[in-house]
Design a protein around this motif. Structure first.
Motif, short mmCIF file in Angstrom:
data_model
loop_
_atom_site.label_atom_id
_atom_site.label_comp_id
_atom_site.label_asym_id
_atom_site.label_seq_id
_atom_site.Cartn_x
_atom_site.Cartn_y
_atom_site.Cartn_z
N THR A 24 1.50 -1.41 -5.64
CA THR A 24 2.72 -2.17 -5.37
C THR A 24 3.63 -2.17 -6.59
O THR A 24 4.86 -2.01 -6.47
N ARG A 25 3.04 -2.34 -7.77
CA ARG A 25 3.87 -2.33 -8.99
C ARG A 25 4.52 -0.96 -9.20
O ARG A 25 5.66 -0.87 -9.68
N ARG A 26 3.82 0.10 -8.83
CA ARG A 26 4.43 1.43 -8.96
C ARG A 26 5.64 1.55 -8.04
O ARG A 26 6.67 2.12 -8.41
N ILE A 27 5.51 1.03 -6.81
CA ILE A 27 6.64 1.06 -5.88
C ILE A 27 7.84 0.32 -6.47
O ILE A 27 8.99 0.77 -6.38
N ILE A 28 7.58 -0.83 -7.10
CA ILE A 28 8.67 -1.60 -7.71
C ILE A 28 9.33 -0.79 -8.81
O ILE A 28 10.58 -0.74 -8.92
N VAL A 29 8.54 -0.14 -9.65
CA VAL A 29 9.09 0.68 -10.73
C VAL A 29 9.93 1.81 -10.17
O VAL A 29 11.03 2.10 -10.67
N LEU A 30 9.43 2.47 -9.14
CA LEU A 30 10.21 3.56 -8.54
C LEU A 30 11.56 3.06 -8.04
O LEU A 30 12.60 3.69 -8.27
N ALA A 31 11.56 1.92 -7.35
CA ALA A 31 12.81 1.38 -6.81
C ALA A 31 13.78 1.01 -7.93
O ALA A 31 14.99 1.30 -7.85
N ILE A 32 13.28 0.39 -8.99
CA ILE A 32 14.16 -0.03 -10.10
C ILE A 32 14.71 1.18 -10.84
O ILE A 32 15.89 1.23 -11.19
N ASP A 58 -1.14 -5.50 -6.81
CA ASP A 58 -1.97 -4.35 -7.19
C ASP A 58 -1.09 -3.28 -7.83
O ASP A 58 0.14 -3.31 -7.77
N HIS A 59 -1.73 -2.30 -8.46
CA HIS A 59 -1.00 -1.28 -9.20
C HIS A 59 -0.14 -0.41 -8.31
O HIS A 59 0.94 0.06 -8.72
N GLU A 70 0.66 -7.24 -20.33
CA GLU A 70 1.27 -8.49 -19.87
C GLU A 70 1.77 -8.39 -18.42
O GLU A 70 1.67 -9.35 -17.66
N ILE A 71 2.30 -7.24 -18.04
CA ILE A 71 2.85 -7.09 -16.69
C ILE A 71 1.85 -6.39 -15.77
O ILE A 71 1.40 -6.96 -14.76
N TRP A 72 1.47 -5.16 -16.09
CA TRP A 72 0.57 -4.41 -15.20
C TRP A 72 -0.82 -5.02 -15.15
O TRP A 72 -1.59 -4.73 -14.23
N THR A 93 -0.42 12.08 -7.79
CA THR A 93 -1.67 12.70 -8.24
C THR A 93 -2.68 11.71 -8.78
O THR A 93 -3.76 12.11 -9.21
N ALA A 94 -2.36 10.42 -8.74
CA ALA A 94 -3.24 9.40 -9.32
C ALA A 94 -4.49 9.22 -8.47
O ALA A 94 -4.63 9.80 -7.38
N ASP A 95 -5.40 8.37 -8.96
CA ASP A 95 -6.59 8.08 -8.16
C ASP A 95 -6.19 7.28 -6.92
O ASP A 95 -5.06 6.79 -6.81
N ALA A 96 -7.10 7.15 -6.00
CA ALA A 96 -6.79 6.60 -4.68
C ALA A 96 -6.21 5.19 -4.74
O ALA A 96 -5.39 4.81 -3.90
N ALA A 97 -6.61 4.41 -5.73
CA ALA A 97 -6.18 3.01 -5.78
C ALA A 97 -4.69 2.86 -6.01
O ALA A 97 -4.08 1.89 -5.57
N THR A 98 -4.08 3.81 -6.73
CA THR A 98 -2.66 3.67 -7.06
C THR A 98 -1.81 4.81 -6.49
O THR A 98 -0.62 4.84 -6.71
N ARG A 99 -2.41 5.71 -5.74
CA ARG A 99 -1.69 6.88 -5.24
C ARG A 99 -0.74 6.50 -4.11
O ARG A 99 -1.03 5.63 -3.30
#
Length: 420
Positions: A62-70, A59-60, A51-53, A89-95
């Protein structure tokens, strides 16, 4: 009637979960599921991960950055460590690079509190030490006093007189610079006019921006200056910084200095970008410069400020970007009047027209479609006189085209540098 045995929400969520966190962690989480927590695992897979991701609005990464900040703000350190490790260590799209991770934590420290930021750095650095070899990053000792703002660079002053204030940005990619680029500003402005372009170029170039004598934080000298004086100032600075041949980007007065530098010190110039500039003025314009000098001497810079803004920026820009114009006006009127007069003389008497044919480096000449101070015809004459030059005209731009049309200006400059 057909029935698909797969729960699409769950499958999509699991796909996103694996993409963001990695197969190893997800496999371990699924293997550890029990009859007590399986419903919860199913819920977060469908709700959080689908529902969210699964929403395409962000993009993923940006969403990771939001999760880190929260998670920093809430002190959810287990979840924070999970996304730090996966993010590195993720793939290039979300690293996230270590530098990007650092920026998230620095900003979170301002909004969530320094103690939270301090704890975040502690957790993240522990993980960096663990995965550093895998991602090619080494955590090494560095004194806090050696740190510098990456959006400004290291500031300094040259040792020779006049002492020139400059900033130096090293490539953010940590590799050897593709080029060294020098950014040279217009009369009555300062090196801050280049901040946006400087930071873009510093991705893989060494970037030097400086204040001309008597401008910004540079030393002034008494008297009337010549363009040769300003070019020699630049040459001393570049030799002190051991720059090697540079790509010179100069606008208006900065473009005139670039021409003279290439003629007087050709070994220092690899290529030229000459924007909103000329090799010489006709007699009427030269007389107008002398009148400007007389007015400033008699009444101060304030007396000419509105007229200068009218030449620097076209009417629509002044109407829609009043705050920007006010900022440049303030910079103009706070420039030292003696130094401003000295540079006015250098600009008003510029005369490289009979010599620019000797320039033998790749050159991009940029003109503003609406520029009254150095109209397109002047730019065309300059480009025609330099054998390796080409002319580009920016639509909807007046004299300070890099400010009025920054995207178009930056695109021309970066494409030119990429082609060297």
């Amino acid at each position: 009637m057909s029935y698909d045995p797969l729960d699409h929400d769950f499958e999509r969520g699991m796909r996103n979960r694996r993409s963001v966190l990695g197969d190893q962690w997800v496999d371990r989480s699924v293997a550890n599921a029990t009859n007590f927590n399986a419903d919860f695992q199913n819920l977060i897979t469908r709700f959080a991960w689908n529902e969210i991701w699964g929403r395409p609005g962000l993009d993923h990464k940006t969403r990771r950055i939001i999760v880190l900040a929260i998670t920093i703000a809430l002190g959810r350190w287990e979840e924070f460590e999970l996304h730090v490790r996966a993010g590195l260590t993720a793939d290039a799209a979300t690293r996230l690079t270590p530098d990007e991770m650092k920026e998230v934590m620095i900003q979170a420290a301002v909004y969530a509190g320094v103690p939270a930021g301090n704890t975040a750095f502690t957790h993240a650095q522990k993980i960096l030490r663990e995965v550093g070899e895998q991602i090619g990053y080494t955590v090494a000792a560095q004194a806090p006093s050696d740190s510098m703002h990456p959006g400004i660079g290291r500031a300094g002053r040259s040792s020779a007189s006049p002492a020139l204030h400059y900033t130096l940005r090293e490539p953010r990619n940590g590799k050897a610079p593709r080029h060294t680029v020098v950014l040279s500003h217009a009369l009555g402005t300062d090196l801050m006019m280049w901040d946006g372009l400087a930071n873009r170029l510093a991705a893989d170039c060494r970037v030097i921006a400086y204040d001309h004598r008597g401008h910004g934080s540079s030393e002034k000298l008494e008297g009337l200056y010549s363009m040769a004086d300003l070019a020699d100032d630049a040459a001393r600075l570049l030799r002190e910084l051991d720059s090697g041949p540079v790509v010179w980007v100069g606008l208006s007065m900065g473009g005139m200095v670039g021409q003279e530098l290439a003629l007087r010190h050709p070994a220092l110039v690899r290529a030229l970008v000459l924007a909103n500039t000329t090799s010489a003025y006709p007699e009427a314009a030269r007389a107008a410069w002398q009148q400007r000098i007389a007015t400033v001497r008699a009444e101060g810079i304030e007396a000419i400020a509105d007229a200068v803004m009218g030449r620097y920026f076209h009417e629509d820009f002044r109407a829609t970007q009043a705050a920007t114009v006010a900022r440049y006006r303030h910079r103009l009127v706070t420039t030292d009047a003696v130094a401003y007069v000295g540079c006015c003389h250098a600009v008003g008497t510029v005369d490289t027209a009979d010599r620019v044919g000797a320039i033998r480096v790749p050159t991009l000449v940029i003109a503003g479609e609406l520029d009254q101070g150095t109209p397109v015809a002047m730019a065309r004459a300059l480009a025609d006189a330099i054998s390796e030059a080409r002319l580009e005209v920016i639509a909807g731009a007046s004299h300070i085209s890099a400010v009025e049309q920054p995207q178009a200006f930056d695109a021309l400059v970066t494409a030119f540098i990429d082609g060297l």
